[in-house]
Write a protein that holds these residues in place. Structure first.
Motif, short mmCIF file in Angstrom:
data_model
loop_
_atom_site.label_atom_id
_atom_site.label_comp_id
_atom_site.label_asym_id
_atom_site.label_seq_id
_atom_site.Cartn_x
_atom_site.Cartn_y
_atom_site.Cartn_z
N TRP A 15 11.55 38.45 17.11
CA TRP A 15 12.69 39.38 17.03
C TRP A 15 13.93 38.68 17.58
O TRP A 15 13.89 38.10 18.68
N LEU A 16 15.00 38.70 16.82
CA LEU A 16 16.27 38.13 17.24
C LEU A 16 17.30 39.25 17.27
O LEU A 16 17.44 40.00 16.29
N VAL A 17 18.04 39.36 18.36
CA VAL A 17 18.89 40.52 18.59
C VAL A 17 20.35 40.10 18.79
O VAL A 17 20.63 39.12 19.48
N ILE A 68 10.07 37.47 10.81
CA ILE A 68 11.22 37.52 11.71
C ILE A 68 12.00 38.80 11.45
O ILE A 68 12.34 39.10 10.30
N THR A 69 12.25 39.54 12.51
CA THR A 69 13.05 40.77 12.40
C THR A 69 14.37 40.56 13.13
O THR A 69 14.38 40.21 14.31
N LEU A 119 11.88 37.43 6.29
CA LEU A 119 12.96 37.98 7.11
C LEU A 119 13.24 39.44 6.73
O LEU A 119 13.19 39.81 5.56
N ARG A 120 13.52 40.26 7.74
CA ARG A 120 13.99 41.63 7.54
C ARG A 120 14.99 41.94 8.66
O ARG A 120 15.04 41.23 9.66
N TYR A 121 15.76 43.01 8.48
CA TYR A 121 16.64 43.40 9.59
C TYR A 121 16.67 44.91 9.72
O TYR A 121 16.39 45.65 8.78
N GLU A 122 16.97 45.36 10.93
CA GLU A 122 17.13 46.78 11.19
C GLU A 122 18.30 46.98 12.14
O GLU A 122 18.64 46.10 12.92
N VAL A 123 18.89 48.17 12.04
CA VAL A 123 20.05 48.50 12.87
C VAL A 123 19.67 49.64 13.80
O VAL A 123 19.19 50.69 13.36
#
Length: 695
Positions: free
Chosen positions: A77-79, A136-137, A170-174
């Motif tokens: 997880w990368l923030v 990776i999120t 890869l994915r992303y969330e807000v």
């Protein structure tokens, strides 16, 4: 959220590089890091300490504020976090590009550009990056709405397109402010209560939800209470009320006639999230079933469960023969829809007051959360049977309701509260409760209202000591009306502001209380007669409205209340000679002090001198003022160039010097001295006595 983030991550996040900033700038940077840590906690489920270690924000972070790697799994997880006290944080296109560049460095295992705080993650990160199952999120943490601008979304989508050519890497969330607040609420939510019970002679229904009813040995219920205590009653309208006539009767039946207890008791009703049956024989009602109940709340029968436990402790052998009827409803996702209705209907059959049913109002739970989560650090209780917090530790809903009733814009609710506090729980269009709580008051407004109510009560206690007979009775019987009048004279606009310094307003309360009381005594006698019944006056809304208008009109125009009749004063307070006039008006009328006459502040007691000494010594202008021929604001303070009354300037000095144990009342003119050593008070007395001799 701001308060919680600063508190929860204090000492857990790297902040050596923030020492050069002032407090405000340091807090803003720390809050951004704390938000990144909290995002890690949400997505990984780790504790605060581990989340704090995940933060790498600072110089050479390459657009990544925090990083987490799964334990024994190829998850990363990368923030990137953006904080805002106003709740309006956004991710700009430049921020998104910097984040994307950092992700590409991690994907290429190019860790050299990163700062030293990345080092502890490298072994596990390197292993995860080499795993074919790698996922990776990217987490965007915003103290604002959980949405991205079109520009930022475009950057993130292009990054995903580049990375996912060969599979879903890869994915992303807000995460937005609502997500962080929800997690904070979960932190303070009580742990779920899970229990087991063996049920006989049972029946089961499945529509509209799963429900079981049958006979359970009281030993099972005693075990519930032994393990969980009051947590069993979280959704009930009240806690156990302790020793009552009803509880005593329940225990007596258990101890003397345990075999008849099932006949004499209504049983208990339990709500839960899930029921898991374990059949001990055939699936028939005459065979026993072992039920595991998850997320339990006893919504009817709290007194029964508590009494069972107490009786079991007194004589377990006798009580062991008793049974009780239990109804268990498994509401699951329908809990919010049915829980309140079931709780209300099952309790209306027993001795339950309107006061109990407010425990079902979501507003009360919201206020309790606000008390816990705000910077107040206070406790709020609203269920009957819960012990009231100590006065300095918080308040109950009754204290809050009375204070809000007094703060209401008209005196009618204060009048109702003076008759009977239970009148504040009435619903309907004319009921008091909707007017007090329909628009949920903030914890700060509520607590500050309680403080004002308490301060007025303390001031009235002092006032009653100088009053006699009917006047003292007015101060006692009219306490809530007086509190209402004081509320109308203070500035309530900033009561919801956490940053407002409330102490200066509380310092004014004793003076306002004395002023209001004096005018109320005068107008009550003048309007309704010295022989009028006080009990009927203070319980009559129309009379109190008339009285309130008269008092407020005079108080707001700054008029001095007429002197009290001698029979209204204690013997010690009755004057032996004509009352001396106020010092400042006497001096202004005499015209003997010219504008600009220098004056010096002189403390009058050892505690006062000790409290202000060091603060005054920091600047020679702080204890200096000059005279102004004004009947109210007669002093021009050398320190800030503003005009004050003699008493007001003393109180201002006390506030700035941090004199926490300052007396409630102060004689300002006695503390400001002329160059000849006389105080303004001494000088005024001399003038008065000289005029008296000449007369």
């Amino acid at each position: 959220m701001r308060t919680a983030l600063l508190r929860n991550y204090s000492g857990l996040i790297y902040e050596e590089d923030l020492r050069g900033y002032d407090q405000a700038a340091r807090d803003q940077r720390f809050l951004s890091r704390a938000l990144a840590a909290d995002a890690v906690r949400i997505v990984t489920g780790c504790d605060h300490e581990a989340a704090g270690r995940a933060v790498i924000d600072g110089d050479r972070d390459q657009g990544i504020d925090a990083i987490a790697v799964g334990e024994g799994s190829p998850e990363v997880w990368l923030v990137q976090a953006k904080s805002s006290d106003a709740g309006t944080a956004k991710l700009s296109r430049d921020d998104a590009l910097a984040f994307a560049d950092g992700v590409r460095l991690v994907d290429g295992r190019n860790f050299d550009p990163f700062n030293d705080r990345m080092q502890p993650f490298l072994p596990r990160l390197d292993a995860a990056m080499g795993d074919s199952r790698l996922r990776i999120t990217l987490v965007v943490a915003l103290m604002g709405p959980a949405t991205l601008s079109d520009a930022a979304t475009g950057v993130m989508e292009r990054l995903l397109e580049d990375a996912n050519n060969n599979g879903p890497l890869l994915r992303y969330e807000v995460l937005g402010s609502a997500d962080f607040y929800q997690r904070l609420r979960q932190d303070i939510a009580p742990d779920p209560v899970n229990v087991t019970a063996t049920m006989r002679n049972w029946l089961r229904r499945d529509v509209p939800f799963e429900a079981w009813q049958g006979t359970v040995a009281v030993r099972d219920l005693a075990g519930w209470y032994e393990q969980h205590r009051d947590a069993l009653y979280e959704q009930n309208v009240r806690k156990s009320l302790g020793l009552t006539r009803i509880n005593s009767g329940i225990k007596e039946t258990l101890l003397k006639e345990p075999e008849n207890f099932w006949y004499f008791n209504n049983g208990i009703t339990v709500l839960c999230d899930r029921i898991e049956p374990h059949y001990l024989g055939r699936r028939r009602g005459d065979e026993s079933v072992r039920l595991t109940l998850e997320g339990v709340s006893v919504v009817n029968g709290a007194q029964t469960v508590t009494a069972i436990h107490e009786a079991m402790e007194l004589d377990p052998d006798a009580v062991d023969d008793a049974d009780v009827t239990v109804r268990a409803f498994s509401l699951g996702p329908e809990r919010e829809l049915y829980a309140t209705r079931i709780t209300e209907t099952t309790n209306t059959q027993n001795d339950v007051s309107q006061r109990d049913f407010i425990a079902l109002d979501p507003a009360q739970a919201e206020i309790r959360e606000d008390f816990l989560l705000s910077g107040l650090g206070k406790t709020y209780t609203y269920k009957r049977g819960e012990p009231d917090p100590a006065p300095e530790a918080g308040c109950s809903v009754e204290h809050a309701a009375v204070a809000l009733a007094c703060a209401y814009h008209s005196p009618e609710l204060a009048v109702r509260a003076s008759k009977n506090v239970d009148l504040l729980w009435e619903r309907g269009t004319r009921g008091a409760y909707p007017r007090l709580f329909s628009e949920v008051p903030s914890a700060y407004r509520l607590w500050r209202s309680v403080q004002v109510r308490s301060a007025v009560g303390a001031a009235l206690e002092l006032e009653r000591r100088r009053l006699h007979g009917r006047a003292a009775d007015m101060a006692r019987r009219g306490d809530l009306l007086i509190t209402h009048l004081v509320f109308q004279l203070i500035d309530q606009d900033g009561m919801d502001d956490p940053n407002l310094d409330w102490q200066p307003i509380l310092h004014k309360v004793p003076t306002l209380t004395s002023l209001v009381l004096s005018w109320m005594i005068f107008h009550l006698d003048a309007e309704f007669g010295r022989n009028s019944f006080l009990s009927s006056t203070f319980s009559d809304e129309t009379r109190c409205k008339t009285l309130a208008k008269l008092v407020l009109d005079d108080a707001r125009r700054g008029a001095t209340a007429p002197a009290l009749p001698e029979d209204y004063q204690t013997q010690a307070m009755r004057p032996r000679k004509p009352r001396r006039p106020n010092a400042v008006p006497t001096l202004v009328s005499a015209g003997l002090l010219v504008d600009g006459t220098p004056l010096t502040y002189r403390p009058q007691s050892d505690p006062e001198r000790a409290a202000v000494k060091s603060w005054l010594a920091e600047d020679p202008r702080r204890d200096k003022a000059t005279w102004v021929n004004d009947r109210v604001k007669c002093l021009l303070w050398t320190y800030d160039g503003k005009q004050y009354s003699a008493t007001g300037l003393v109180q201002r000095i006390w506030d700035l010097a941090g004199y926490e144990d300052a007396p409630v009342s102060v004689q300002g003119p006695g503390r400001w001295t002329l160059e000849n050593g006389l105080s303004l008070w001494d000088f005024a007395v001399q003038l008065f006595e000289k005029e008296a001799e000449e007369d």
